[in-house]
Write a protein that holds these residues in place. Structure first.
Motif, PDB file in Angstrom:
ATOM      1  N   SER A  12      27.208  48.347  51.319  1.00  0.00           N
ATOM      2  CA  SER A  12      28.459  48.738  50.665  1.00  0.00           C
ATOM      3  C   SER A  12      28.507  48.167  49.257  1.00  0.00           C
ATOM      4  N   MET A  13      29.373  48.708  48.483  1.00  0.00           N
ATOM      5  CA  MET A  13      29.741  48.134  47.187  1.00  0.00           C
ATOM      6  C   MET A  13      31.249  47.971  47.177  1.00  0.00           C
ATOM      7  N   SER A  14      31.774  47.549  48.322  1.00  0.00           N
ATOM      8  CA  SER A  14      33.218  47.316  48.430  1.00  0.00           C
ATOM      9  C   SER A  14      33.480  45.820  48.538  1.00  0.00           C
ATOM     10  N   PHE A  15      34.667  45.446  48.122  1.00  0.00           N
ATOM     11  CA  PHE A  15      35.068  44.048  48.069  1.00  0.00           C
ATOM     12  C   PHE A  15      36.506  43.941  48.543  1.00  0.00           C
ATOM     13  N   HIS A  16      36.877  42.781  49.034  1.00  0.00           N
ATOM     14  CA  HIS A  16      38.284  42.519  49.314  1.00  0.00           C
ATOM     15  C   HIS A  16      38.648  41.210  48.625  1.00  0.00           C
ATOM     16  N   ALA A  17      39.891  41.132  48.235  1.00  0.00           N
ATOM     17  CA  ALA A  17      40.360  39.960  47.499  1.00  0.00           C
ATOM     18  C   ALA A  17      41.628  39.432  48.141  1.00  0.00           C
ATOM     19  N   ALA A  18      41.715  38.126  48.172  1.00  0.00           N
ATOM     20  CA  ALA A  18      42.936  37.453  48.615  1.00  0.00           C
ATOM     21  C   ALA A  18      43.548  36.803  47.380  1.00  0.00           C
ATOM     22  N   THR A  19      44.789  37.127  47.110  1.00  0.00           N
ATOM     23  CA  THR A  19      45.458  36.560  45.939  1.00  0.00           C
ATOM     24  C   THR A  19      46.101  35.230  46.300  1.00  0.00           C
ATOM     25  N   GLY A  20      46.364  34.446  45.293  1.00  0.00           N
ATOM     26  CA  GLY A  20      47.026  33.161  45.495  1.00  0.00           C
ATOM     27  C   GLY A  20      48.414  33.291  46.087  1.00  0.00           C
ATOM     28  N   SER A  21      49.038  34.454  45.915  1.00  0.00           N
ATOM     29  CA  SER A  21      50.377  34.667  46.470  1.00  0.00           C
ATOM     30  C   SER A  21      50.326  35.216  47.890  1.00  0.00           C
ATOM     31  N   GLY A  22      49.104  35.308  48.461  1.00  0.00           N
ATOM     32  CA  GLY A  22      48.983  35.689  49.860  1.00  0.00           C
ATOM     33  C   GLY A  22      48.851  37.175  50.142  1.00  0.00           C
ATOM     34  N   HIS A  23      48.426  37.947  49.168  1.00  0.00           N
ATOM     35  CA  HIS A  23      48.269  39.391  49.365  1.00  0.00           C
ATOM     36  C   HIS A  23      46.797  39.769  49.336  1.00  0.00           C
ATOM     37  N   TRP A  24      46.483  40.899  49.967  1.00  0.00           N
ATOM     38  CA  TRP A  24      45.110  41.393  50.034  1.00  0.00           C
ATOM     39  C   TRP A  24      44.980  42.669  49.222  1.00  0.00           C
ATOM     40  N   VAL A  25      43.839  42.799  48.549  1.00  0.00           N
ATOM     41  CA  VAL A  25      43.540  43.986  47.757  1.00  0.00           C
ATOM     42  C   VAL A  25      42.107  44.398  48.080  1.00  0.00           C
ATOM     43  N   ASN A  26      41.896  45.692  48.266  1.00  0.00           N
ATOM     44  CA  ASN A  26      40.554  46.231  48.472  1.00  0.00           C
ATOM     45  C   ASN A  26      40.093  46.949  47.222  1.00  0.00           C
ATOM     46  N   MET A  27      38.792  46.902  46.960  1.00  0.00           N
ATOM     47  CA  MET A  27      38.184  47.617  45.837  1.00  0.00           C
ATOM     48  C   MET A  27      36.870  48.218  46.318  1.00  0.00           C
ATOM     49  N   ASP A  28      36.477  49.332  45.728  1.00  0.00           N
ATOM     50  CA  ASP A  28      35.220  49.972  46.093  1.00  0.00           C
ATOM     51  C   ASP A  28      34.636  50.630  44.858  1.00  0.00           C
ATOM     52  N   GLY A  29      33.354  50.881  44.915  1.00  0.00           N
ATOM     53  CA  GLY A  29      32.658  51.535  43.811  1.00  0.00           C
ATOM     54  C   GLY A  29      32.585  53.032  44.014  1.00  0.00           C
ATOM     55  N   ALA A  30      32.159  53.703  42.956  1.00  0.00           N
ATOM     56  CA  ALA A  30      31.934  55.143  43.012  1.00  0.00           C
ATOM     57  C   ALA A  30      30.665  55.415  43.826  1.00  0.00           C
ATOM     58  N   PRO A  31      30.581  56.565  44.486  1.00  0.00           N
ATOM     59  CA  PRO A  31      29.383  56.893  45.259  1.00  0.00           C
ATOM     60  C   PRO A  31      28.081  56.808  44.452  1.00  0.00           C
ATOM     61  N   GLU A  32      28.130  57.207  43.185  1.00  0.00           N
ATOM     62  CA  GLU A  32      26.913  57.139  42.366  1.00  0.00           C
ATOM     63  C   GLU A  32      26.487  55.704  42.070  1.00  0.00           C
ATOM     64  N   GLY A  33      27.356  54.742  42.332  1.00  0.00           N
ATOM     65  CA  GLY A  33      27.025  53.331  42.143  1.00  0.00           C
ATOM     66  C   GLY A  33      26.856  52.584  43.460  1.00  0.00           C
ATOM     67  N   GLY A  34      26.756  53.335  44.570  1.00  0.00           N
ATOM     68  CA  GLY A  34      26.564  52.700  45.866  1.00  0.00           C
ATOM     69  C   GLY A  34      27.839  52.507  46.662  1.00  0.00           C
ATOM     70  N   GLY A  35      28.963  52.878  46.086  1.00  0.00           N
ATOM     71  CA  GLY A  35      30.233  52.747  46.797  1.00  0.00           C
ATOM     72  C   GLY A  35      30.510  53.945  47.680  1.00  0.00           C
ATOM     73  N   ASN A  37      33.918  55.152  47.737  1.00  0.00           N
ATOM     74  CA  ASN A  37      35.183  55.686  47.237  1.00  0.00           C
ATOM     75  C   ASN A  37      36.330  55.487  48.226  1.00  0.00           C
ATOM     76  N   LEU A  38      36.371  54.307  48.854  1.00  0.00           N
ATOM     77  CA  LEU A  38      37.409  54.024  49.849  1.00  0.00           C
ATOM     78  C   LEU A  38      38.581  53.231  49.280  1.00  0.00           C
ATOM     79  N   ALA A  39      38.478  52.812  48.033  1.00  0.00           N
ATOM     80  CA  ALA A  39      39.538  52.011  47.417  1.00  0.00           C
ATOM     81  C   ALA A  39      39.397  52.144  45.899  1.00  0.00           C
ATOM     82  N   PRO A  40      40.382  51.650  45.149  1.00  0.00           N
ATOM     83  CA  PRO A  40      40.296  51.722  43.687  1.00  0.00           C
ATOM     84  C   PRO A  40      39.097  50.940  43.140  1.00  0.00           C
ATOM     85  N   ARG A  41      38.623  51.366  41.978  1.00  0.00           N
ATOM     86  CA  ARG A  41      37.565  50.654  41.266  1.00  0.00           C
ATOM     87  C   ARG A  41      38.173  49.397  40.625  1.00  0.00           C
ATOM     88  N   PRO A  42      37.377  48.373  40.398  1.00  0.00           N
ATOM     89  CA  PRO A  42      37.911  47.166  39.747  1.00  0.00           C
ATOM     90  C   PRO A  42      38.556  47.448  38.387  1.00  0.00           C
TER      91      PRO A  42
END
Length: 141
Positions: A12-35, A37-42
């Protein structure tokens, strides 16, 4: 302020992030970059952050001025450099502010104050990008 970004692993080329305020965010790459397309790009997240930061300012400034603001939307369009690092080179922010008997001059002032003074995200992005703004005022029903 802090956050932790973690790669979701091989295949995958997807990532998840935990913020200091306790929230989660998902990010993913474009298919041409190995992602997948399941979440916004960084870089889309950076644009979202700038829009959220500035819209927050506009609403807060209008509320503090005791204006009857009932809605605020900001549409962002950005251009990026063609070579690495592909920084933003142009960002246009169009605000649509809805309220009752809103004064267009007050809305314009709120947008300008956010852009020029308060929104740290757009000020920072303005180091590489020409940031422009426009706005319209709609009467709420």
């Amino acid at each position: 302020m802090e956050c932790t970004v973690q790669w979701n692993g091989p295949g995958s080329m997807s990532f998840h992030a935990a913020t200091g305020s306790g929230h989660w965010v998902n990010m993913d790459g474009a298919p041409e970059g190995g992602g997948r397309n399941l979440a916004p790009r960084p870089m889309e997240m950076m644009l979202v952050g700038a829009g959220g930061c500035s819209a927050y300012d506009v609403v807060l400034i209008l509320q503090r001025g005791r204006h009857k603001v009932l809605g605020c939307e900001v549409k962002l369009q950005a251009e990026r450099a063609e070579v690495d690092p592909k920084v933003f080179t142009k960002i246009h922010m169009h605000f649509v502010v809805k309220g009752r008997a809103l004064n267009a001059e007050a809305v314009g002032r709120a947008v300008a104050l956010s852009h020029e003074k308060y929104c740290s995200a757009t000020v920072m992005l303005g180091r590489t990008a020409a940031v422009s703004t426009s706005f319209e005022v709609l009467e709420a029903e």
